[in-house]
Enzyme design. Sequence first.
Site, PDB file in Angstrom:
ATOM      1  N   GLU A 157       0.825  -1.211   0.000  1.00  0.00           N
ATOM      2  CA  GLU A 157       0.000   0.000   0.000  1.00  0.00           C
ATOM      3  C   GLU A 157       0.859   1.261   0.000  1.00  0.00           C
ATOM      4  OE1 GLU A 157      -3.045  -0.150  -0.663  1.00  0.00           O
ATOM      5  OE2 GLU A 157      -3.226  -2.317  -0.429  1.00  0.00           O
TER       6      GLU A 157
ATOM      7  N   ASP B   4      -1.712  -1.512  -9.131  1.00  0.00           N
ATOM      8  CA  ASP B   4      -1.715  -2.963  -8.969  1.00  0.00           C
ATOM      9  C   ASP B   4      -1.362  -3.654 -10.273  1.00  0.00           C
ATOM     10  OD1 ASP B   4      -2.462  -3.139  -6.239  1.00  0.00           O
ATOM     11  OD2 ASP B   4      -4.525  -2.664  -6.784  1.00  0.00           O
TER      12      ASP B   4
END
Length: 921
Positions: A159, A169
């Site tokens: 994160e 991602d």
Amino acid sequence: MSCGDGAAAAGWLLTLLTLAAARGAAVQLQGNGYDGLLVAINPRVPEDQKLLANIKEMITEASFYLFNATQRRVYFQNIKILIPATWKANGYGKPQHESYEKAEVIVAAPYWKHGDEPYTLQYGECGNVGKYIHFTPNFLVNDYLIDVYGSRGRVFVHEWAHLRWGVFDEYNNENQEVLNYKYSFIPRCTSDLAGIYVCEKKSCTEGNCVINQLTGLFKEGCAFIPERTQTAKSSIMYMQSLSSVVEFCNESNHNREAPNLQNRMCDYRSTWDVIISSMDFNNTLPRTDTSLPPPPTFSLLQKRDRVICLVLDVSHSMNGDDRINRLRQAAELYLLQVVEDNSYVGIVTFSNEGEIRSQLRQIVNKDIRKQLASYLPTAAPSGGTNICVGLQLGFEVIKKQDGNIYGSEIILLTAGEDSGIIECFSNVINSGSIIHTIALGPSAAKEVEQLAHETGGLAFFASDRLDSNDLIDGFCAISSGSGDTFSHSIQVGLVTSFNALVSQTVSIDNTVGKDTFFVVTWQTAEPPRITLLDPNGKNYTNKDFEVNTVLQVARLQIPGIAEVGEWTYVLMNTHPSPQALTMTVTSRAAISTIPAITVKAHMSNDRNEYPRSMVVYAQVSRGFSPILGANVTAIIKPETGDPLSLELLDNGAGSDIVKNDGVYSRYIYSFSENGRYNLKVRVQRANKTVRPHPTVPWSHSMYIPGYIENGKIQMNPPRPSVISNEDIETRVGGFSRTASGGSFIMSAVPTRPYTDVFPPCKIIDLHARTANDMIILSWTASGDDLDQGQGIYEIRTSESPLELRDNFDKTMLVNTSDLTPQHAGYKEIFVFKPEAFATENITIIYVAVRAIDKASLHSDISNIAQAVKFVPPMDYLTGNIDNASTHLFLPAPRSTCFHHSGVGVGLVVLSFLLFLVQTPS
């Protein structure tokens, strides 16, 4: 920005002090260590010492993991944990500029069944810093989720890469099942990530994972189950939960053909390439010694009661344009309706000298609010402007509370220039107090915004236009930064008009209704005629309002909870002279357990130099749940010119990189003058049925359905459903909101007429599918200038995505003579037949689009879409969840990271059909 070129933004006061890397208390990189990372716990989270212990453990693990993953470059050094005032006092330190609203990491319960999935609120472009990382208490306390997401420290680094470096991602963010790509059998940074496909859901045919002949996709319900023990070292942005994964994807193993967000948003650059190009690594070299960095240190801070001092300018600069009375109207509204109960508030005025109008008073009832309002300045302004005198006197008032200034707030309003402000600049910034500033009129000291910037405060600008009402907007936006939005006053509506008759409606929705005020302001001695009608037909008139003819204010507080629905009001000017009539409506959350719909607005930069474009953002949400389908309008006002209105969109195109996330945005490039600009956002939505978005839309950690361990499948609990059946369609009442987004400063704006320097915006949502031998393209129209107007398109195809990216002009041009371009924001659909579709089982054609404007300026090349023609002879079995059967080991679903060595798609599928255990190299 992906649209247009421009010079870097210029800052003020660079000769006066060294500027912080970011606003207020933001984390900074000192040497190789991150200093000042702020973790804030929401006041609604129950006290739990285990939570604090696990936060420390998570970040300590993350620090060493990050150090190795960045090749010994960076680690976490000093961490601040902001503990809510709702927890018991336990000798915690006192915060300075730190607040919940400024935290890089927040700990808060999920809302609306988002579950415990860690995510990063990230809605900027590739390489842009995100807003915050959100962890739930359940994720931090309950260890069973470690099997699902991996160790907490590894998740934190995943994160952190989203938040700090703006990477994305390496799996499909829209479809949670990462296998849902056409021919996505080749993934990752290595060729040895092993696992199997199994059927999780009844929708699979007879319990088997099969490929649909028409779509080329695995049928719904199939999931990839990796081996627990692997040798793959990459990638942290794909599957950091595996113990062997310790690296980010780099140029040597990056798979540019993977259709995922990292490739789409970062122009097919590897994750490591984006990271190493960030400002963090411009002058940061790897540590050459062999020792590990020291573990991070933690400071526990706890803010108690809110302490605020109003520091108000009463110098000669406040003469004219009804400034002193407008100040009183706005400040009174703040004291009577906005500032939270139990806050301590004082009032100071200044010109050449300062005066304490009121020592700190704790707001415990309405009488205290009225007493404070009575101390607001009324005398005719006179004397010079000495901001330092006012601030120092404000600090004296604050110190009488408990002897220090840390964590206090000052609301500084000034209209005058002050060359002497440099004398106290350093002391004010280092005082530990948060300075919110309101610059009134074009002559207000140019340095005040820097005070707000350096101390983590808010900055506002109010013009002298009587129909602007910017002062009330600014005061309404200065709420507590504690994270307790239930106590915040919400600006439901605000309308100002010079018309003799003003007739409007405002929607009170079921999330607000407590402490609802209707406030009318005007400029003459004679009040307008007021009529207010509630949804049930009850009528309120002047006699029901509390009218103050000296301040030109009429106020009505609705007892209890205001009725839900449309409230209609009529204001009629009874004075012979024209005047601006204003109706302001504020309210608070109706129920202490259900968050109200809120709007947070801001610009992408608070200082900008033409011709660099900017982005206007407005986040509309209820708790952490996005509000979709709203009509959002930004109003940008310069110091002297006419305001500009701009419709903001949440359509996943142009400046809006994520569709349906409740973040509405738009590029802005047209500026009329240099100087300060004010941002206001108005949001409305009619009463209608909406379908909740089924996933967390932002960058998040992958949910791992299970692992293979010692030859057996160990399934994790099913991923919690984001919505239940009864939530599939939710009736949400109509609502309206008004929010100030603060001010920003423009420089180098040319005189008109402008030269066209803004190309069309890059297309980021190009999609392709096939029907027979035709390719059907769809995308959102960009425009002529950025995301406004109407452009034309150049479409090209290739068998190689890299050729499209690197040699677009040399690839196959598609005839677009039949394409009629739409206006920006509308959906484009174009069908064409490629020159030849090969006769093999699989043919992939890559497609990209470039927009061109009237001045022959062209956009960046769009994301590259894959058009696939798939003609399999049958459905091929790929595995069965029955543990008694023999499992077929296959390559994992495609991520960004994979060492591509010229393996063609046909060979990939052939390998798949032959049930090869290893991916060919």
